[in-house]
Design an enzyme around this catalytic site. Structure first.
Site, PDB file in Angstrom:
ATOM      1  N   PRO A 304      -5.609  -6.195  -6.950  1.00  0.00           N
ATOM      2  CA  PRO A 304      -5.283  -4.929  -6.828  1.00  0.00           C
ATOM      3  C   PRO A 304      -6.085  -4.119  -5.996  1.00  0.00           C
ATOM      4  O   PRO A 304      -7.311  -4.330  -5.964  1.00  0.00           O
ATOM      5  CB  PRO A 304      -5.477  -4.489  -8.342  1.00  0.00           C
ATOM      6  CG  PRO A 304      -6.577  -5.668  -8.702  1.00  0.00           C
ATOM      7  CD  PRO A 304      -6.376  -6.742  -8.158  1.00  0.00           C
ATOM      8  N   ARG A 343       0.076   9.434   4.142  1.00  0.00           N
ATOM      9  CA  ARG A 343       1.238   8.756   3.430  1.00  0.00           C
ATOM     10  C   ARG A 343       2.362   9.647   3.290  1.00  0.00           C
ATOM     11  O   ARG A 343       3.524   9.132   2.898  1.00  0.00           O
ATOM     12  CB  ARG A 343       0.468   8.137   2.076  1.00  0.00           C
ATOM     13  CG  ARG A 343      -0.405   7.393   2.392  1.00  0.00           C
ATOM     14  CD  ARG A 343      -0.916   6.868   0.957  1.00  0.00           C
ATOM     15  NE  ARG A 343      -0.213   6.171   0.138  1.00  0.00           N
ATOM     16  CZ  ARG A 343       0.744   6.619  -0.904  1.00  0.00           C
ATOM     17  NH1 ARG A 343       0.730   8.083  -1.242  1.00  0.00           N
ATOM     18  NH2 ARG A 343       1.622   6.092  -1.368  1.00  0.00           N
ATOM     19  N   CYS A 374      -0.313  19.790  14.585  1.00  0.00           N
ATOM     20  CA  CYS A 374       0.739  20.395  15.676  1.00  0.00           C
ATOM     21  C   CYS A 374       1.651  19.272  15.379  1.00  0.00           C
ATOM     22  O   CYS A 374       2.161  18.664  16.190  1.00  0.00           O
ATOM     23  CB  CYS A 374       0.208  20.401  16.922  1.00  0.00           C
ATOM     24  SG  CYS A 374      -1.234  21.597  16.835  1.00  0.00           S
TER      25      CYS A 374
HETATM   26  C1  LIG Z   1      -2.347  -4.620   0.620  1.00  0.00           C
HETATM   27  C2  LIG Z   1      -2.492  -5.911  -0.225  1.00  0.00           C
HETATM   28  C3  LIG Z   1      -3.092  -5.758  -1.502  1.00  0.00           C
HETATM   29  C4  LIG Z   1      -3.352  -4.583  -2.375  1.00  0.00           C
HETATM   30  O1  LIG Z   1      -2.171  -3.712  -2.461  1.00  0.00           O
HETATM   31  P1  LIG Z   1      -2.138  -2.532  -3.259  1.00  0.00           P
HETATM   32  O2  LIG Z   1      -0.936  -2.005  -3.504  1.00  0.00           O
HETATM   33  O3  LIG Z   1      -3.387  -1.646  -3.093  1.00  0.00           O
HETATM   34  O4  LIG Z   1      -2.738  -2.989  -4.782  1.00  0.00           O
HETATM   35  C5  LIG Z   1      -3.515  -7.025  -2.051  1.00  0.00           C
HETATM   36  N1  LIG Z   1      -3.145  -8.209  -1.343  1.00  0.00           N
HETATM   37  C6  LIG Z   1      -2.657  -8.114  -0.097  1.00  0.00           C
HETATM   38  C7  LIG Z   1      -2.541  -9.538   0.625  1.00  0.00           C
HETATM   39  C8  LIG Z   1      -2.276  -7.136   0.550  1.00  0.00           C
HETATM   40  O5  LIG Z   1      -2.018  -7.136   1.925  1.00  0.00           O
END
Ligand SMILES: *Cc1c(COP(=O)(O)O)cnc(C)c1O
Length: 446
Positions: A304, A343, A374
């Protein structure tokens, strides 16, 4: 007795409704109506460090890390550093007993500088440069997740001692219908597909490379996933793939990394992935899938990022102008925007915003909080209700900006990136200083 005790309706108006599912765990409102995080008034942070500024609730971050360890006992938790990484954050991660995922030489250096043990680091990337691999091998990272055949060849040439690796597979799970960003489906750039035996061929190649020690399979099905059953499906498919590898090569892989992507709420009513439910799905699926294949239960790993870092962060902006366009919207322009929050433009992300420096008494009006850049699409929050008397000098706080903000910030319009300020128990600590115009000019050597 204060006026607010006498007039409950006024108190309702006076206290910004700060949804505890959205705002950092230590968020409060003081007697002057100022929002506090970690027992520090956000206005004090804005006064000292200026705006825009990223504020990080250390308690929120650590608590979420702890909840992962408590809810997923027996599962290894590896924090995805790409969501938010500074040396202090790396130290919090290590102190809370988590591993750390990196995907570049810069993230790796930050993790090491923060005191993370190399063997607890996992290296990712769909296009790792030769230098990234050499660097990772030299410092002795615990796992490298292989993403292409080229990389298998590179790594074999670089490894001095046997390097532990995983193979990234795309299990073909379509999470698109689940308010998620899909990376686990076949037609995208990550990993080896299970469907047409690419993953099986990659496994054969790695197993034939003595310098590489294949310990398991990895997948990452997407982001903002809120349905735990999707992870169950991933586990089932990967256990089947591991059983196929055993059948073909007589090798039993012992590690199953199901990636991250755990969903968090950004606005009231958004779903989150429930950790207890995830723990249940992991347990049941591992049991049934391993029983079906008569396969020994592997060590499970989750990664995570956002679910640990997003809610710890709040961005502070100063209101610069309020403008009602005739026949159009009312814009509240602030001193940051797409350079500190890409985002909105990238994903159409939604945010929760609140007035942070005073009581929000009286009527509200519907506004769009616009950035300073801008670009017409440079908006932070569209159609939100803020006090009708909002004016230049007011301070706005935007919640849910711990993940993918500092880490994705740019210097568009030659605007320096904001500082990162940590708060905890009434104290502030500057983690990353503001980028100055001098910093920007220092790179311009022409
Ligand atoms: C981006 C990523 C994560 C984390 O994703 P979250 O959405 O921030 O939990 C974990 N493992 C891999 C391989 C990723 O590319």
């Amino acid at each position: 007795m204060t006026l607010l005790d006498i007039l409950p309706s006024l108190r309702y108006a006076a206290t910004p409704r700060l949804d505890p599912a959205i705002w950092p765990l230590t968020t409060g409102v003081d007697a002057q109506g100022r929002i506090t995080v970690g027992r520090v008034a956000l206005t004090d942070i804005a006064d000292e460090f200026h705006t825009p500024a990223y504020v990080l609730d250390e308690t929120d971050f650590r608590t979420r890390a702890q909840r992962y360890r408590e809810a997923l006992r027996g599962t290894e938790v590896v924090y995805a550093g790409k969501s938010l990484l500074t040396t202090a954050v790396a130290r919090w991660v290590a102190e809370e007993g988590l591993g750390l995922d990196v995907c570049s030489a810069g993230e790796l250096a930050t993790a090491l500088a923060g005191g993370v043990a190399p063997e607890r680091i996992v290296l990712h990337g769909n296009a790792k440069a030769c230098d990234d691999l050499r660097n990772a091998v030299d410092v002795g990272v615990g796992r490298i997740v292989l993403d292409s055949s080229m990389e298998i060849a590179y790594l074999a040439g670089l490894a001095r001692k046997r390097q532990r690796v995983l193979i990234r597979v795309t299990p073909g799970i379509d999470v698109a219908g689940h308010r998620a960003v899909a990376t686990g489906v076949c037609d995208q750039k990550f990993g080896f597909t299970l469907a047409d035996r690419q993953a099986a061929q990659a496994a054969a190649r790695v197993l034939a490379t003595p310098q590489l020690d294949l310990v398991g399979l990895h997948c990452h099905i997407g982001s903002q996933v809120t349905d735990p059953l999707l992870y169950g499906e991933a586990i089932r498919r990967l256990i089947t793939a591991m059983a196929d590898i055993r059948h073909a090569h007589g090798v039993v892989l012992t590690e199953l990394n199901i990636g991250g992507g755990h969903g968090v709420p950004y606005v009231g009513g958004d779903d989150a992935l429930d950790l207890g439910a995830l723990a249940g799905v992991i347990d049941e699926t591992l049991d049934s899938a391993c029983a079906a294949e008569r396969f020994p239960r592997p060590r499970l790993v989750v990664e995570p990022g956002r679910a640990i870092s997003a809610r710890a962060g709040v961005t502070l902006y100063r209101v610069c102008a309020v403008k009602a366009q005739p026949g159009g919207r009312t814009f509240v322009a602030v001193d940051g925007g797409m350079s500190d929050n890409p985002r909105v433009g990238l994903y159409g992300a939604k945010y929760t915003v609140a007035l942070a420096n005073r009581h929000a008494l009286g009527p509200t009006m519907r506004v769009t909080v616009a950035g300073r850049h801008c670009e017409a699409g440079d908006e932070i929050v569209r159609d939100v209700d803020l006090p009708a008397d909002i004016h230049p000098g007011d301070l706005l706080a935007v919640a849910g900006t711990g993940a993918y903000h500092h880490s994705m910030a740019s210097t568009y319009n030659m605007v320096g990136r904001p500082p990162v300020v940590a708060v905890r128990d009434g104290a502030t600590r500057l983690l990353v200083r503001r980028e100055t115009t001098a910093d920007l000019l220092a790179r311009d050597v022409g």
